[in-house]
Scaffold this motif. Structure first.
Motif, short mmCIF file in Angstrom:
data_model
loop_
_atom_site.label_atom_id
_atom_site.label_comp_id
_atom_site.label_asym_id
_atom_site.label_seq_id
_atom_site.Cartn_x
_atom_site.Cartn_y
_atom_site.Cartn_z
N PHE A 30 0.77 -1.24 0.00
CA PHE A 30 0.00 0.00 0.00
C PHE A 30 0.81 1.30 0.00
CE2 PHE A 30 0.50 -1.26 4.41
CZ PHE A 30 0.82 -0.08 5.04
N ALA A 31 2.08 1.28 0.40
CA ALA A 31 2.87 2.52 0.47
C ALA A 31 4.00 2.55 -0.55
CB ALA A 31 3.42 2.72 1.89
N ARG A 32 3.89 1.72 -1.55
CA ARG A 32 4.97 1.60 -2.52
C ARG A 32 5.29 2.94 -3.20
NH1 ARG A 32 4.89 -3.90 -5.72
NH2 ARG A 32 6.83 -3.80 -6.88
N ARG A 33 4.29 3.69 -3.57
CA ARG A 33 4.50 4.98 -4.23
C ARG A 33 5.26 5.94 -3.31
NH1 ARG A 33 -0.37 7.64 -7.04
NH2 ARG A 33 0.47 6.56 -8.83
N ASP A 34 4.87 5.99 -2.05
CA ASP A 34 5.56 6.87 -1.10
C ASP A 34 7.02 6.47 -0.94
OD1 ASP A 34 3.49 8.65 -0.53
OD2 ASP A 34 2.70 7.41 1.08
N PHE A 35 7.29 5.18 -0.87
CA PHE A 35 8.68 4.74 -0.72
C PHE A 35 9.49 5.05 -1.98
CE2 PHE A 35 7.04 2.08 2.78
CZ PHE A 35 7.95 2.45 3.75
N ARG A 36 8.86 5.06 -3.13
CA ARG A 36 9.57 5.42 -4.35
C ARG A 36 10.12 6.85 -4.27
NH1 ARG A 36 8.70 2.68 -9.27
NH2 ARG A 36 8.66 4.70 -10.32
N ALA A 37 9.43 7.71 -3.55
CA ALA A 37 9.86 9.12 -3.42
C ALA A 37 11.18 9.23 -2.66
CB ALA A 37 8.77 9.93 -2.72
N GLN A 38 11.55 8.20 -1.93
CA GLN A 38 12.76 8.26 -1.12
C GLN A 38 13.99 7.67 -1.82
OE1 GLN A 38 11.23 6.35 2.49
NE2 GLN A 38 11.48 8.34 3.47
N VAL A 39 13.82 7.08 -2.97
CA VAL A 39 14.95 6.46 -3.66
C VAL A 39 15.74 7.55 -4.40
CG1 VAL A 39 15.68 4.78 -5.40
CG2 VAL A 39 13.73 4.27 -3.90
N PRO A 40 16.99 7.76 -4.00
CA PRO A 40 17.79 8.77 -4.69
C PRO A 40 18.05 8.39 -6.15
CG PRO A 40 18.83 8.10 -2.63
CD PRO A 40 17.71 7.14 -2.89
N GLU A 41 18.05 9.38 -7.03
CA GLU A 41 18.30 9.12 -8.45
C GLU A 41 19.64 8.43 -8.65
OE1 GLU A 41 17.54 12.25 -7.33
OE2 GLU A 41 15.46 12.33 -7.95
N THR A 42 20.63 8.80 -7.86
CA THR A 42 21.97 8.22 -8.04
C THR A 42 21.98 6.72 -7.81
OG1 THR A 42 22.52 8.84 -5.77
CG2 THR A 42 23.24 10.34 -7.51
N VAL A 43 21.12 6.25 -6.92
CA VAL A 43 21.05 4.80 -6.68
C VAL A 43 20.60 4.10 -7.95
CG1 VAL A 43 19.81 3.00 -5.41
CG2 VAL A 43 20.69 5.00 -4.20
N VAL A 44 19.61 4.66 -8.61
CA VAL A 44 19.09 4.05 -9.83
C VAL A 44 20.09 4.22 -10.98
CG1 VAL A 44 17.19 4.10 -11.50
CG2 VAL A 44 16.72 4.40 -9.07
N GLU A 45 20.72 5.39 -11.05
CA GLU A 45 21.69 5.65 -12.12
C GLU A 45 22.93 4.77 -12.01
OE1 GLU A 45 22.45 9.81 -11.71
OE2 GLU A 45 20.45 10.36 -12.42
N LEU A 46 23.34 4.46 -10.80
CA LEU A 46 24.58 3.70 -10.59
C LEU A 46 24.36 2.20 -10.39
CD1 LEU A 46 26.40 6.21 -8.22
CD2 LEU A 46 26.78 5.87 -10.67
N SER A 47 23.12 1.77 -10.47
CA SER A 47 22.85 0.35 -10.27
C SER A 47 22.04 -0.18 -11.44
CB SER A 47 22.09 0.14 -8.96
OG SER A 47 20.72 0.49 -9.12
#
Length: 134
Positions: A30-47
């Motif tokens: 139920f809170a997946r969208r809210d948790f997405r707001a906390q993922v730094p862009e650099t984590v996604v860019e570097l992984s």
């Protein structure tokens, strides 16, 4: 219950474990969208992982850590507490990213609230360490 004694550290460990399991389930549902707001862009860019995969992975990690806090034998609790404390430290950049990029989630809809949330991480680190020591 008569005869049931729950010392402070045991209660603190159980509460933290339960909170982690709940948060992990929230990551996956139920809170997946809210948790997405906390993922730094650099984590996604570097992984090799997408934002959603990071959220799912951290949710699974929280369920595992929470379960370990609840179920680990006394001899393993200090190790579990150390791992939980490291996890709380590792997710701090996500909270900082949410504050810096002004992303509203979990009712953190002002800069002051997002900034105030940053001070919860050291409390969680201390809680994990204290609750798992003898």
């Amino acid at each position: 219950m008569p005869g049931l004694r729950m010392p402070g550290r045991t209660l603190a460990r159980a509460a933290l474990g339960g909170a982690l399991v709940f948060a992990g389930i929230a990551h996956l549902t139920f809170a997946r969208r809210d948790f997405r707001a906390q993922v730094p862009e650099t984590v996604v860019e570097l992984s090799p992982f997408s934002t959603d995969q990071v959220v799912v992975g951290s949710g699974v990690a929280e369920i595992a850590l929470g379960s370990a806090l609840l179920l680990a034998p006394p001899s393993r609790r200090p190790l579990v507490g150390t791992v939980a404390a490291a996890f709380f430290a590792a997710v701090l950049p996500g909270n900082i990213s949410q504050w810096v990029h002004r992303r509203s989630a979990f009712g953190l809809d002002t800069d002051e609230r997002r900034f105030g949330r940053l001070f919860l991480q050291p409390v969680l680190v201390a809680w994990a360490l204290w609750a798992t020591r003898r």
